[in-house]
Design a protein around this motif. Structure first.
Motif, short mmCIF file in Angstrom:
data_model
loop_
_atom_site.label_atom_id
_atom_site.label_comp_id
_atom_site.label_asym_id
_atom_site.label_seq_id
_atom_site.Cartn_x
_atom_site.Cartn_y
_atom_site.Cartn_z
N GLN A 142 0.74 -1.17 0.19
CA GLN A 142 0.03 -0.18 0.09
C GLN A 142 0.70 1.12 0.12
OE1 GLN A 142 -3.33 -2.27 2.79
NE2 GLN A 142 -3.60 -0.12 2.45
N LEU A 143 2.21 1.11 0.24
CA LEU A 143 2.93 2.43 0.25
C LEU A 143 3.80 2.62 -1.01
CD1 LEU A 143 4.02 2.43 4.16
CD2 LEU A 143 2.36 3.49 3.18
N PHE A 144 4.27 1.38 -1.44
CA PHE A 144 5.16 1.56 -2.42
C PHE A 144 4.40 1.40 -3.92
CE2 PHE A 144 7.95 0.37 0.86
CZ PHE A 144 9.06 1.37 0.69
N ARG A 145 3.87 2.71 -4.35
CA ARG A 145 3.15 2.70 -5.41
C ARG A 145 3.69 3.26 -6.84
NH1 ARG A 145 -1.27 -0.54 -4.42
NH2 ARG A 145 -2.50 0.48 -5.96
N THR A 146 4.49 4.18 -6.46
CA THR A 146 4.83 5.04 -7.88
C THR A 146 6.32 4.64 -8.18
OG1 THR A 146 6.01 6.54 -6.40
CG2 THR A 146 3.85 7.07 -6.88
N GLU A 147 6.92 5.07 -9.40
CA GLU A 147 8.14 4.72 -9.84
C GLU A 147 9.16 5.43 -8.89
OE1 GLU A 147 10.65 5.72 -13.84
OE2 GLU A 147 8.48 5.22 -13.93
N GLU A 405 11.53 2.04 -15.56
CA GLU A 405 10.32 1.19 -14.71
C GLU A 405 10.76 -0.32 -15.27
OE1 GLU A 405 7.66 0.16 -12.12
OE2 GLU A 405 9.06 2.02 -12.15
N LYS A 406 11.10 -0.50 -16.46
CA LYS A 406 11.65 -1.90 -16.84
C LYS A 406 12.64 -2.36 -16.09
CE LYS A 406 9.55 -1.33 -21.58
NZ LYS A 406 9.77 -1.39 -23.10
N ILE A 407 13.70 -1.67 -15.93
CA ILE A 407 14.80 -2.06 -15.22
C ILE A 407 14.43 -2.54 -13.90
CG2 ILE A 407 16.90 -1.43 -14.27
CD1 ILE A 407 17.50 0.33 -16.97
N LEU A 408 13.76 -1.55 -13.21
CA LEU A 408 13.37 -1.58 -11.87
C LEU A 408 12.23 -2.94 -11.59
CD1 LEU A 408 12.50 2.10 -10.83
CD2 LEU A 408 14.23 0.65 -9.78
N LEU A 409 11.33 -3.01 -12.40
CA LEU A 409 10.36 -4.08 -12.37
C LEU A 409 10.95 -5.33 -12.22
CD1 LEU A 409 7.42 -4.07 -11.67
CD2 LEU A 409 6.95 -4.49 -14.02
N SER A 410 11.68 -5.85 -13.63
CA SER A 410 12.34 -6.96 -13.98
C SER A 410 13.23 -7.48 -12.60
CB SER A 410 12.87 -6.86 -15.40
OG SER A 410 13.94 -5.78 -15.55
N ALA A 411 14.16 -6.40 -12.27
CA ALA A 411 15.04 -6.92 -11.47
C ALA A 411 14.62 -6.99 -9.97
CB ALA A 411 16.20 -5.42 -11.10
N HIS A 412 13.31 -6.56 -9.79
CA HIS A 412 12.54 -6.50 -8.31
C HIS A 412 12.02 -8.16 -8.42
CE1 HIS A 412 10.31 -4.59 -5.24
NE2 HIS A 412 10.37 -5.85 -4.79
N LEU A 440 6.96 -5.01 -4.44
CA LEU A 440 6.79 -5.06 -5.91
C LEU A 440 5.15 -5.52 -6.33
CD1 LEU A 440 7.86 -6.11 -8.44
CD2 LEU A 440 7.92 -8.48 -7.63
N LEU A 441 4.27 -5.99 -5.17
CA LEU A 441 2.98 -6.30 -5.50
C LEU A 441 2.35 -4.89 -5.60
CD1 LEU A 441 0.60 -8.29 -6.03
CD2 LEU A 441 0.30 -8.15 -3.71
N GLY A 442 2.63 -3.74 -4.94
CA GLY A 442 2.07 -2.49 -4.97
C GLY A 442 2.26 -2.06 -6.14
N ARG A 443 3.52 -1.88 -6.46
CA ARG A 443 3.86 -1.31 -7.90
C ARG A 443 3.22 -1.86 -9.07
NH1 ARG A 443 3.87 2.63 -10.62
NH2 ARG A 443 5.00 3.12 -12.12
#
Length: 460
Positions: A142-147, A405-412, A440-443
């Motif tokens: 619920q807290l980690f929502r934005t890039e 965002e692609k870098i962050l999401l795939s690495a996460h 990760l789920l929040g994003r």
């Protein structure tokens, strides 16, 4: 025995959290409250109150983060207001242990020893404990929502890794002493000090309780630093490339083979493979973790091949791995007697000698601890909640627009995949790792919601 300072630090941690929530954003304060607790609070020092689980390193950071969000930052954290798979897995995670306790109301007698039955009190306590365990997951969601929140998470991991590396290097040189100097005792018993001797030196333990936990923490910080290298973002005035190489060296000095493999493999994957490849490997890691109990029961997991490969590198490591597999086999056979809801607590999930009653097993992997204690359904709930963010990240990736965002999401997603894999040989699952999975789920939720709103506007 802990000294007075150990109890003082536990008592002061809520005050530290209050200061964080009043001086920083709610996202950053939550991150440092939970991550900082894992890094610095004493291991095994607890305050045992009626009904609720003991208050210590695992529970205090999660509780004070929840209350900080709710009463200082004014953010409402919802548990039940979920839908779909999250809701069903959450209900199973929280209520399953209640059913486990109610189904284990019989005492177990073995070798003249009596293992006590689970009572209604234990059932209620188990539900409260599960709520505390899962708090960081929903805080992250619920807290980690934005890039920007996503990038903040990785930056904090790098900063934490750089600071902690100084303490780690001190213990590599001096042996694991910091916990004893500060809190008055070695975290997992003086008799276990020899476990930290590796390759002619020592593994650092610092304040995390075991060298394996420190090594995995180091692997996670390597992943975070590699992400910043890909993003071409400096860490303060330091080049992210130099920071990554430094943390890779620190990880090597942790002398934990599994974590070294995680860190170095993740580094190579993030540097040289495509985003889709990283997501595909993350899903493979998650599937291996989910299917491992079934493969072990059916004898189709290549245990012997893995032992042969390990023996080619180190006979000592192969012997240690074989010991783990033997214990897994005994515990798994015991768990199958109460497969769906498990044996509950009080050591009932362990194997005891039929003549002496002596505990014959060592439970290393989180998966076998969960399976033996809460059964197959408990395993599905816990590992399902960890797996869901990875599958969700893969499904929303096609809507991600920016390279960052692609870098962050795939690495996460890759990071959470390694978190799950590490639960097979080890039990490293702590509040800060639940927070990472929830973030990760929040994003991914935010990306999905943005896409739905955009589609609605276009349709209108």
């Amino acid at each position: 025995m802990p000294n007075w300072f150990a109890y003082a630090v536990l008592a002061l941690w809520p005050l530290v959290a209050v200061r964080l929530y009043r001086s920083k954003s709610v996202t950053e304060a939550t991150l440092w409250t939970i991550l900082g607790g894992h890094m610095f609070l004493p291991v095994g020092t607890q305050v045992d109150l009626p009904m609720i689980p003991p208050l210590g390193k695992e529970s205090i950071p999660a509780l004070v983060a929840f209350f900080g969000c709710r009463f200082i930052a004014g953010r409402r954290i919802s548990f039940i207001g979920q839908r779909g798979w999250v809701l069903w897995l959450l209900l199973l995670f929280i209520l399953g242990p209640f059913v486990t306790a109610e189904l284990n109301s019989d005492a177990v007698f073995v070798g003249g020893h009596r293992l006590p039955p689970m009572e209604h009190y234990d059932a209620l306590s188990a539900v409260i404990n599960q709520l505390i365990v899962i708090m960081p997951f929903f805080l992250g969601r619920q807290l980690f929502r934005t890039e920007e929140d996503h990038a903040l998470l990785f930056r904090a991991l790098i900063v934490a890794g750089l600071f902690y590396s100084l303490l780690m290097l001190l213990e590599v040189r001096m042996s694991p002493q910091l916990h004893g100097w500060l809190y008055g005792y070695f975290p997992h018993g003086a008799h276990s000090f020899g476990q930290e001797k590796r390759f002619g030196g020592f593994r650092p333990v610092v304040f995390m309780g075991h060298g394996l936990l420190v090594a995995f923490f180091a692997a996670v910080t390597v992943i975070a630093a590699t992400v910043f290298w890909q993003l071409k973002i400096k860490v303060r005035e330091f080049s992210s490339a130099k920071v990554t190489y430094y943390l890779l060296l620190v990880l090597l000095l942790c002398k934990s083979v599994a974590s070294i493999l995680y860190g170095y493999v993740a580094f190579l994957l993030i540097k040289v493979t495509s985003f889709k490849t990283q997501l595909r490997i993350a899903k493979i890691l998650v599937l291996i973790a989910l299917l491992y109990p079934n493969m072990s029961i059916m004898n189709i997991f290549p245990h012997q091949t893995l032992m042969n490969w390990t023996e080619s590198m180190s006979a000592e490591r192969a012997e240690s791995l074989g010991f783990r597999f033997e214990n897994e086999d005994m515990l798994l056979n015991h768990a199958r007697q109460r497969l769906f809801f498990g044996w509950g607590g009080w050591g009932r999930n362990r194997v005891h000698n039929e003549e002496t009653g002596r505990d014959m097993t060592v439970t290393d992997g989180k998966w076998i601890i969960t399976l033996g204690t809460f059964g197959w359904l408990g395993f599905i709930a816990e590992f399902g909640l960890l797996a869901l963010p990875v599958f969700r990240a893969a499904s929303v990736f096609k809507w991600v627009k920016t390279q960052q965002e692609k870098i962050l999401l795939s690495a996460h997603a890759l990071l959470v995949g390694f978190v799950m894999i590490d639960q097979l040989p080890n039990a490293s699952l702590a509040p800060w790792l639940w927070l990472l999975a929830g973030a990760l789920l929040g994003r991914t939720d935010a990306i999905l919601n943005t896409t739905k709103r955009t589609d609605s506007v276009q349709f209108a």
